[in-house]
Design an enzyme around this catalytic site. Structure first.
Site, short mmCIF file in Angstrom:
data_model
loop_
_atom_site.label_atom_id
_atom_site.label_comp_id
_atom_site.label_asym_id
_atom_site.label_seq_id
_atom_site.Cartn_x
_atom_site.Cartn_y
_atom_site.Cartn_z
N GLU A 176 -6.27 3.91 -2.18
CA GLU A 176 -6.97 2.63 -2.15
C GLU A 176 -7.44 2.19 -3.53
O GLU A 176 -8.51 2.59 -3.98
CB GLU A 176 -8.18 2.70 -1.19
N LYS A 218 -3.69 1.24 0.60
CA LYS A 218 -4.75 0.36 1.11
C LYS A 218 -5.19 -0.58 -0.01
O LYS A 218 -6.06 -0.23 -0.80
CB LYS A 218 -5.92 1.20 1.62
N SER A 260 -10.75 -5.17 4.08
CA SER A 260 -11.19 -6.55 4.28
C SER A 260 -12.05 -7.04 3.12
O SER A 260 -12.09 -8.25 2.86
CB SER A 260 -11.89 -6.74 5.62
P1 13P Z 1 -13.90 -3.16 4.15
O1 13P Z 1 -12.80 -3.56 5.09
O2 13P Z 1 -15.28 -3.48 4.64
O3 13P Z 1 -13.63 -3.61 2.74
O4 13P Z 1 -13.92 -1.56 4.11
C1 13P Z 1 -12.74 -0.89 4.05
C2 13P Z 1 -12.90 0.31 3.24
O5 13P Z 1 -12.61 1.40 3.69
C3 13P Z 1 -13.37 0.16 1.86
O6 13P Z 1 -13.21 1.36 1.17
#
Ligand code: 13P
Length: 340
Positions: A176, A218, A260
């Site tokens: 991510e 991600k 998100s």
């Molecule tokens: P959000 O969808 O609230 O951004 O969170 C996802 C997430 O795992 C952030 O590390």
């Protein structure tokens, strides 16, 4: 081992299913609970997560759940482990393993995600506790003079080292690299920074010998900063996001599950749906939402046991909307209708 990782990664992004990011750290979940007037204690955090994991949404729309260290060790009120609740619903338990984004030395305004030391040992323990995938989040902020190549390189390197350690321990890494939507930059700047970050991340993954078939990406979507003067249409966000991903993410990656990042619930759904409607995609696209799946149930719950069913219904509704979006079958008029 490679086949095992690939099978898990594919299950995480199977058609019409996505990931519930429920891995808020103790300080983040406190902020969420403060907003609904609930005291954050070990028990209230357990009660909240238990209601989510027992909701109908889990069986149909959720492929996996990202947990925080405390949650993966917790038991439901009746003594069943929360991990078993997730497994019984047919979903895969996952674990956040990074130790957070910390100010990076000599790089004012930028952060480096910590948590590599001892990670191999922790992954072995998490595997024994039931985790089959993990998450590590790098945070890239956009501002005057940032991000810098030095900070992007350090974060990409850490992501790749984490991913390699995961795969060595039979755990699928969610990689991510989040480019934040804070600030007043336009959509073009988000595109340019995200493109650069993803290029560097995939180069590092290659250097560290990470099998792309056994990971899930991600990323953020390509959106203007929240304070930007010009906002973008749903179609523009979808087109720009697919364009940047096609130019940076190899087709060997089985799936991309978006964060998100502070988008309104319905925007996160509409953007995903619009991307699927574009079609002709080399990987699966789905959701790995935290706030966009949980804001509605948290509001409905407000810490009261008499609201548990309403909170579960709110979660199931948002999950169903996102499931339809991940199939390119969502439309705004479905929002008002509860599941039959
Ligand atoms: P959000 O969808 O609230 O951004 O969170 C996802 C997430 O795992 C952030 O590390």
């Amino acid at each position: 081992m490679k086949a095992e990782l690939e099978a898990i990664a594919q299950k995480m992004v199977s058609d019409g299913k996505g990931i519930l990011a429920a891995d808020e750290s103790t300080s983040t979940i406190k902020k969420r609970f403060d907003a609904i007037g609930v005291e954050s204690t070990e028990d209230s955090r357990r009660d909240y997560r238990e209601l989510m994991f027992r909701a109908d949404a889990m069986k149909e729309y959720i492929s996996g759940v990202i947990l925080f260290d405390e949650t993966i060790r917790q038991k439901a009120k009746d003594g069943t482990s929360l991990v078993s609740l997730i497994e019984k619903a047919g979903a895969i338990p996952g674990i956040k393993v990074d130790a957070g984004a910390k100010p990076m030395a000599l790089f004012p305004g930028e952060t480096i995600t910590e948590g590599l030391d001892g990670l191999g040992g922790r992954l072995k323990e998490y595997y024994d506790l039931g985790a089959r995938f993990a998450k590590w989040r790098a945070v890239i902020d956009i501002g005057a003079g940032i991000p810098t190549p030095g900070a992007v390189a350090a974060n990409a390197h850490a992501l790749a080292r984490y991913a390699a350690l995961c795969q060595e321990n039979r755990i699928v890494p969610i990689v991510e690299p989040e480019v934040l939507m804070d600030g007043d930059h336009g959509i073009e700047r988000c595109y340019e920074v995200t493109e650069y970050v993803l290029k560097v991340v995939f180069s590092e993954l290659y250097q560290q010998r990470v099998a792309l078939e056994g990971m899930v990406l991600k990323p953020n979507m390509i959106v203007p900063g929240k304070k930007a003067r010009t906002q973008a249409s749903i179609a523009e966000v979808a087109e720009q996001t697919v364009r940047v991903l096609k130019s940076t993410v190899p087709a060997a990656v089985p799936g991309i599950a978006f964060l998100s990042g502070g988008q309104a619930d319905e925007d996160a759904t509409a953007h995903l749906d619009a991307m699927l409607k574009l079609g002709n995609l080399p990987w699966k696209l789905t959701y790995s939402y935290g706030r966009a799946l949980q804001a509605a149930p948290q509001k409905a719950w407000a810490g009261k046991s008499e609201n548990v069913a309403a909170a579960q219904a709110a979660f199931t509704h948002r999950a169903r909307m996102n499931s339809l979006a991940a199939l390119g079958r969502w439309s705004a008029d479905l929002e008002g209708k509860k599941a039959a």
